[in-house]
Motif scaffolding. Sequence first.
Motif, mmCIF file in Angstrom:
data_model
loop_
_atom_site.group_PDB
_atom_site.id
_atom_site.type_symbol
_atom_site.label_atom_id
_atom_site.label_comp_id
_atom_site.label_asym_id
_atom_site.label_seq_id
_atom_site.Cartn_x
_atom_site.Cartn_y
_atom_site.Cartn_z
ATOM 1 N N GLU A 149 0.879 -1.178 0.000
ATOM 2 C CA GLU A 149 0.000 0.000 0.000
ATOM 3 C C GLU A 149 0.904 1.212 0.000
ATOM 4 O O GLU A 149 2.036 1.131 0.463
ATOM 5 C CB GLU A 149 -0.850 0.053 1.283
ATOM 6 N N SER A 151 1.372 5.582 0.803
ATOM 7 C CA SER A 151 0.871 6.649 1.674
ATOM 8 C C SER A 151 0.248 7.790 0.889
ATOM 9 O O SER A 151 -0.439 8.633 1.457
ATOM 10 C CB SER A 151 2.029 7.200 2.512
ATOM 11 N N VAL A 228 10.466 7.690 8.685
ATOM 12 C CA VAL A 228 10.344 9.145 8.801
ATOM 13 C C VAL A 228 11.451 9.827 8.009
ATOM 14 O O VAL A 228 12.631 9.528 8.207
ATOM 15 C CB VAL A 228 10.433 9.600 10.279
ATOM 16 N N ARG A 230 11.287 13.756 6.174
ATOM 17 C CA ARG A 230 11.409 15.186 6.437
ATOM 18 C C ARG A 230 11.166 15.579 7.882
ATOM 19 O O ARG A 230 11.743 16.565 8.361
ATOM 20 C CB ARG A 230 10.474 15.957 5.489
HETATM 21 O O1 S5P Z 1 3.942 4.604 0.292
HETATM 22 C C1 S5P Z 1 5.059 5.056 0.464
HETATM 23 C C2 S5P Z 1 6.198 4.240 0.377
HETATM 24 C C3 S5P Z 1 7.437 4.786 0.655
HETATM 25 S S1 S5P Z 1 8.777 3.717 0.726
HETATM 26 N N1 S5P Z 1 5.232 6.357 0.808
HETATM 27 C C4 S5P Z 1 6.467 6.910 1.055
HETATM 28 O O2 S5P Z 1 6.537 8.109 1.386
HETATM 29 N N2 S5P Z 1 7.598 6.141 0.952
HETATM 30 C C5 S5P Z 1 8.951 6.699 1.157
HETATM 31 O O3 S5P Z 1 9.047 7.178 2.500
HETATM 32 C C6 S5P Z 1 9.295 7.901 0.265
HETATM 33 O O4 S5P Z 1 9.960 7.454 -0.904
HETATM 34 C C7 S5P Z 1 10.205 8.744 1.150
HETATM 35 O O5 S5P Z 1 11.544 8.305 1.028
HETATM 36 C C8 S5P Z 1 9.743 8.429 2.561
HETATM 37 C C9 S5P Z 1 8.820 9.457 3.169
HETATM 38 O O6 S5P Z 1 9.485 10.666 3.339
HETATM 39 P P1 S5P Z 1 8.830 11.897 4.156
HETATM 40 O O7 S5P Z 1 9.835 12.998 3.987
HETATM 41 O O8 S5P Z 1 7.511 12.209 3.538
HETATM 42 O O9 S5P Z 1 8.713 11.430 5.594
#
Ligand code: S5P
Length: 259
Positions: A149, A151, A228, A230
């Motif tokens: 799934e 995000s 996590v 950013r």
């Molecule tokens: O569904 C997903 C899968 C992944 S692996 N959503 C994501 O955001 N990721 C990864 O998690 C995305 O490639 C990034 O490296 C990290 C989220 O980063 P953030 O800065 O939004 O916390």
Amino acid sequence: DRKKRSFESRTSVTNHPLARKLFEIMSSKKTNLCVAADVTTSAELISLAEKVGPHICLLKTHIDILTDFSKETVESLKELAATHNFMLFEDRKFGDIGSTVASQYSGGAYNIVDWAELVTVHGLPGDGIIKGLMSAINGRPRGCVLVSEMSSSGALTSQEYVSGCCKIAENHTYFVIGFVSQSNVSSDPRFILLTPGVQLDKSVDGLGQQYVTPRAAVLERGADIIIVGRGIREAEDPEAAAIKYKEEAFSAYLERIEA
Ligand code: S5P
């Protein structure tokens, strides 16, 4: 039931050496935090890994966003991983036919299989993708996490898709150690669930990303590990932020297994 069991007790139910290693790291370091090290230079990557290293179980990279990748970059990462006892996890999200992913895994500029113990893989192509990746490991202990799934808003991962990913995982437990997920996609204690889209002070990023808190990820969505980026990287003090996310996620996990 996966959610009720301690990481320590799950060490003995899996026969994958890297799943065991990850459970052991999580239990001994008391951390279920994975940092997404999405930086663009090797210096920033090494510096971030030094700061958060003591507080994480996994360092997740997007190695192809570095502008100055070299063999020395991965040598430094490997040393830091050994010093601080975390694993290298390349978020390559392989998504092609077996033959192509085998070349992408072990070839090109990055030779991912050489240094990343774990990688992410899409289930979309079917289980030939697992066979392709396995054909490139050459006896090294390696594993993958299936992206079941996502995000991001509007993700196309239906229930049917999720159950297809679960079937691939069950049939390939010698390579698949778990899932990237947003919900409790599996109650099998062998599989490790990793949930990205975690941040304390934000709910969206303007480009489709959607966030929940570490507590919600662990208690409501069934995450074993929070990912996590950013929230830690862009904090004024990334090490302090890593400690905060680690403590929130690990205490939520303790609450979950003790409930
Ligand atoms: O569904 C997903 C899968 C992944 S692996 N959503 C994501 O955001 N990721 C990864 O998690 C995305 O490639 C990034 O490296 C990290 C989220 O980063 P953030 O800065 O939004 O916390």
